[in-house]
Enzyme design. Sequence first.
Site, PDB file in Angstrom:
ATOM      1  N   LYS A  46       9.652  39.881  32.910  1.00  0.00           N
ATOM      2  CA  LYS A  46       9.202  39.541  31.563  1.00  0.00           C
ATOM      3  C   LYS A  46       7.746  40.025  31.466  1.00  0.00           C
ATOM      4  O   LYS A  46       6.984  39.951  32.425  1.00  0.00           O
ATOM      5  CB  LYS A  46       9.317  38.016  31.401  1.00  0.00           C
ATOM      6  N   CYS A 154       6.898  45.841  21.999  1.00  0.00           N
ATOM      7  CA  CYS A 154       7.305  44.531  21.485  1.00  0.00           C
ATOM      8  C   CYS A 154       7.145  44.537  19.955  1.00  0.00           C
ATOM      9  O   CYS A 154       6.056  44.813  19.459  1.00  0.00           O
ATOM     10  CB  CYS A 154       6.452  43.431  22.109  1.00  0.00           C
ATOM     11  N   LYS A 191       7.541  52.041  28.040  1.00  0.00           N
ATOM     12  CA  LYS A 191       8.666  51.554  27.218  1.00  0.00           C
ATOM     13  C   LYS A 191       8.257  51.652  25.753  1.00  0.00           C
ATOM     14  O   LYS A 191       7.356  50.935  25.290  1.00  0.00           O
ATOM     15  CB  LYS A 191       9.022  50.115  27.595  1.00  0.00           C
TER      16      LYS A 191
END
Length: 373
Positions: A46, A154, A191
């Site tokens: 995470k 995110c 990412k």
Amino acid sequence: MSSDLSTTFTGVRFQNPFLLSSAPPTESEANILRAFDAGWGGVVTKTIGLHPVVNVIGPKTMFLRADADSAQLSMKKRPGAALHSSWNWELISDKTLDWWVPRLGRIKRAFPNHALVASIMAGSGNDTELRHWQELAVACQEQGCDALELNLSCPHMDRPDMGSNVGKDKELVSIVTKIVKEAAKIPVWAKLTPSTTDIVVEARGAFLGGADAVVSSNTFTSLPLIDADTLDFEVHVDGLVSTGGLGGPAILPLSLAKMSQLTQAFPDNSFSGIGGVSTFEHALNYFLLGCGTVQVCTAAMLDHAVGPNVIRALNQGLARFLDKHADKGWTKVENFVGLRRDRVVSQAKIRRPDEKDYRGGYEAEGYAEPTTV
Ligand SMILES: Cc1cc2nc3c(=O)[nH]c(=O)nc-3n(C[C@H](O)[C@H](O)[C@H](O)COP(=O)(O)O)c2cc1C
């Protein structure tokens, strides 16, 4: 002959090419230990930050389900409904780097042959914040992490210099990657967010900054549906909602389209595919388009929180697939990575029927028979 499921990706050896992605399944030491026990080749933690974060009140993730015999699409739990997607507005780990550091070391010592990838995130608005990326990177690599994954994706960060707001800015993607590469001795994966016009632009920024791999997709920016009875969003706090991220089966084809753009633009580079995977057949799409590893979140969340049955099925599926294609000399994932990458072409390159065969596509489901008036 027993199959060799192992693979080497960005110089890191994986016992199998399947990872839990950065998300609730990897939010704690206990979960990660269970995941390795269950057989995942690697995990991405995470996302770890320097400062504490506090999530919204109430559920952070909900699951949207579809009925077979009606058009109902709802988060209401009901028998017989099939999973459509996950929706979440969870922030990065609510535990800070200090909490994670001893745990990363312990996990690595307990499972030295499993790949532990640390997902990290900081701001990028000034030099001090850019140095935070380095601080995070160094602390994680000192604990034996095998690689770093930069969370540039995110979808629910308010700050313009964090998460997918960085991932939408090719210069910032490049700067952050370069800053981390300066401090990192281990591979650095970027990412990226799928919520941009052309993900190839941001991927170029990442590779220019020195990224060893690009990872896609994080969740897609989305809203929960409004309940027609209550007129409230199916997820809300005091009637209010903000955009969150869509994952799970619904995003598999969307994420594949992003991945196809990426692997065609950079055929010699490394990619890790995420989005909507719960079976080997799903994962195979990513391999055939050019990914060396595949990551899973939603399916694992719904399978005892860390996906023991999912990883068993993925490994068995890969073993069966290698057996089936043994006559081609395929013994490892590397033998079929990218095999269908170049089958995605522009419309103009797709064959048209001869004039006598032309039925305008009307023979297919969803079109009325053409009528002549
Ligand atoms: C509840 C939840 C929390 C997530 N948290 C993170 C995170 O902290 N960092 C990150 O990079 N991705 C995060 N993700 C995105 C997942 O890692 C993954 O990219 C996405 O869910 C798509 O995969 P899936 O279709 O298998 O769910 C999160 C996803 C969910 C559902």
